[in-house]
Design a protein around this motif. Structure first.
Motif, short mmCIF file in Angstrom:
data_model
loop_
_atom_site.label_atom_id
_atom_site.label_comp_id
_atom_site.label_asym_id
_atom_site.label_seq_id
_atom_site.Cartn_x
_atom_site.Cartn_y
_atom_site.Cartn_z
N TYR A 145 -17.23 31.74 -23.46
CA TYR A 145 -16.80 31.07 -22.55
C TYR A 145 -16.28 29.60 -22.90
CZ TYR A 145 -19.16 34.75 -19.82
OH TYR A 145 -19.83 35.88 -19.63
N ARG A 146 -16.30 29.53 -24.20
CA ARG A 146 -15.82 28.08 -24.68
C ARG A 146 -14.63 27.63 -24.31
NH1 ARG A 146 -15.05 31.74 -28.75
NH2 ARG A 146 -13.22 31.50 -29.71
N VAL A 147 -13.70 28.64 -24.00
CA VAL A 147 -12.09 28.02 -23.58
C VAL A 147 -12.31 27.56 -22.20
CG1 VAL A 147 -11.12 29.65 -25.39
CG2 VAL A 147 -11.72 30.45 -23.00
N PHE A 148 -13.43 27.91 -21.47
CA PHE A 148 -13.41 27.31 -19.91
C PHE A 148 -14.22 26.29 -19.72
CE2 PHE A 148 -13.14 32.39 -19.93
CZ PHE A 148 -11.86 32.44 -19.34
N VAL A 149 -14.98 25.92 -20.74
CA VAL A 149 -15.97 24.83 -20.63
C VAL A 149 -15.32 23.46 -20.35
CG1 VAL A 149 -17.99 23.50 -21.81
CG2 VAL A 149 -17.84 26.00 -21.69
N THR A 150 -15.73 22.65 -19.54
CA THR A 150 -15.14 21.47 -19.07
C THR A 150 -16.35 20.50 -18.83
OG1 THR A 150 -15.12 21.67 -16.69
CG2 THR A 150 -13.06 21.98 -18.21
N HIS A 151 -17.67 20.92 -18.56
CA HIS A 151 -18.65 20.04 -18.41
C HIS A 151 -19.79 20.58 -19.29
CE1 HIS A 151 -16.43 18.61 -15.12
NE2 HIS A 151 -17.40 17.81 -14.67
N LEU A 152 -20.61 19.85 -20.21
CA LEU A 152 -21.64 20.29 -21.07
C LEU A 152 -22.47 19.31 -21.08
CD1 LEU A 152 -22.48 22.73 -22.91
CD2 LEU A 152 -21.43 21.44 -24.91
N ASN A 153 -23.94 19.74 -20.66
CA ASN A 153 -25.11 18.91 -20.76
C ASN A 153 -25.96 19.20 -21.57
OD1 ASN A 153 -27.12 17.11 -19.97
ND2 ASN A 153 -27.22 17.59 -17.59
N LEU A 154 -26.22 18.30 -22.57
CA LEU A 154 -27.23 18.72 -23.73
C LEU A 154 -28.36 17.49 -23.57
CD1 LEU A 154 -24.76 19.21 -26.68
CD2 LEU A 154 -26.24 20.86 -25.68
N ARG A 155 -28.58 16.79 -22.38
CA ARG A 155 -29.66 15.93 -22.13
C ARG A 155 -30.79 16.28 -22.94
NH1 ARG A 155 -30.84 11.43 -19.43
NH2 ARG A 155 -33.05 11.22 -18.89
N GLY A 156 -31.60 15.37 -23.66
CA GLY A 156 -32.91 16.02 -24.24
C GLY A 156 -32.98 17.10 -25.34
#
Length: 378
Positions: A39-50
């Protein structure tokens, strides 16, 4: 389950926002790999907190996997680099509480041309040099929101690079920065800034706040802690100030002055002159009395105020609630928690108001008969 469910699950809009932080302790390598590859082509928001345990193996074109590690910021930088390559449409990126270094910021300056919101809160491995890359690359030119809370290693030079490299910045959060100086803020404040948060920055002086006041588009301003009595000599008094030329009257709509024990009624007299104030938080301001609330209810913002938090204001009595009910007729949210001088009568004054939510935390005075009558719709 069925073809319909499969179609729904594979919808691009469903995977536009991915939050890995909620599973940072249990998510597996294969799951992350599968999600981002599919789904990488659709990703606009990515949260990697912590997600300090995430680590990738270099593999051209894909973020191919993760492995548990706690001491390898280099490999975490590589992981972020792969994310930038795989998700070119990112608008929102949360990297707070991770081990990223200057290499990640260097990659940001090259990629993420569409990035609007970035959080680097509590990341302590990078230095001012990382932001220097922003002044030379094409990335982050459209950035409008930046969170640098807890990044105490940033100096004046770092803030200067941010100002030059992020010309579209509208919102900046610099909380938990006890080392923050006037100069740091001055070089990062620009005319297009609409919101700034400086919670726990005790060493700022009136020079900083005057500069913030002169940022004509400012709509939201948050501070807390102790300031000396001569600070904030302008019209956005958040604490205890009563001198005031006319600045920000027409635009400021949010004031957070929580846990400012030296806030007085004179402060609210100045706040009451703001014409478009919609949100006011003066919780734990123990010197505010009924007089201050009277100023507020008779001020220019009385017809605009929608949210008011006066919790832990121990000198407020029933008469203040009466004035709030009668004058703040557009108020939707009211917090009266732990206002120890209020009685049943205070809440009765609110019957028929437009309130959507009412916080009565710590109201031990409410009688059984009052609660029963309220439950019956009285």
């Amino acid at each position: 389950v069925c073809c319909t469910w499969k179609s729904i699950i594979q919808s691009g809009t469903l995977w536009s926002q991915i939050n890995f932080s909620v599973g940072k302790d249990w998510i597996t390598d294969s799951t992350v790999k599968k999600i981002l590859q599919s789904y990488r082509v659709f990703v606009t928001h990515l949260n990697l907190r912590g997600c300090t345990s995430l680590q990738c193996y270099p593999n051209p074109g894909f973020l191919v996997g993760f492995k548990v590690t706690f001491e390898s910021p280099l490999l975490q930088d590589m992981m972020v680099q792969r994310i930038f390559e795989c998700c070119p449409c990112l608008l929102y990126l949360n990297l707070s509480c991770t081990l990223l270094t200057n290499k990640t910021l260097q990659e940001l300056s090259r990629s993420c041309l569409s990035l609007l919101c970035l959080s680097l809160a509590y990341c302590n491995r990078f230095t001012d040099e990382g932001f220097l890359y922003l002044t030379t690359g094409k990335g982050c030119r459209n950035l409008i929101h930046l969170n640098l809370s807890g990044c105490t290693q940033i100096t004046v030079n770092g803030f200067r690079y941010i100002s030059a490299g992020c010309p579209s910045l509208k919102e900046i959060v610099i909380n938990d920065m006890p080392t923050l100086s006037d100069t740091c803020v001055l070089v990062s404040v620009c005319r297009c800034l609409s919101a700034i948060s400086l919670l726990d920055a005790p060493h700022l002086s009136d020079i900083t706040f005057k500069a913030i006041a002169e940022a004509a588009k400012l709509k939201s301003f948050s501070i807390e802690g102790e300031l000396t009595s001569h600070k904030l000599p302008f019209h956005t008094h958040l604490k205890k100030f009563n001198t005031a030329p006319v600045i920000l009257q027409s635009v400021l709509h949010t004031i957070c002055s929580l846990e400012c024990p030296r806030t007085t009624d004179a402060s609210l007299k100045s706040v009451a002159s703001l014409k478009h104030l919609q949100y006011l938080d003066i919780s734990h301001c123990s010197k505010v009395t009924d007089v201050g609330i009277q100023y507020l209810t008779k001020g220019c913002s009385a017809t605009k105020l929608r949210e008011l938090n006066v919790s832990h204001c121990s000198h407020i009595t029933d008469i203040s609630v009466m004035r709030i009910a009668q004058r703040l007729y557009k108020l939707f949210h009211l917090n009266l928690g732990y206002c120890v001088r209020l009685t049943d009568s205070a809440v009765e004054w609110l019957s028929g108001s437009c309130l959507c939510s009412l916080d009565l935390s710590g109201f031990f005075f409410l009688s059984h008969s009052f609660v029963t009558s309220t439950a019956n719709g009285k």
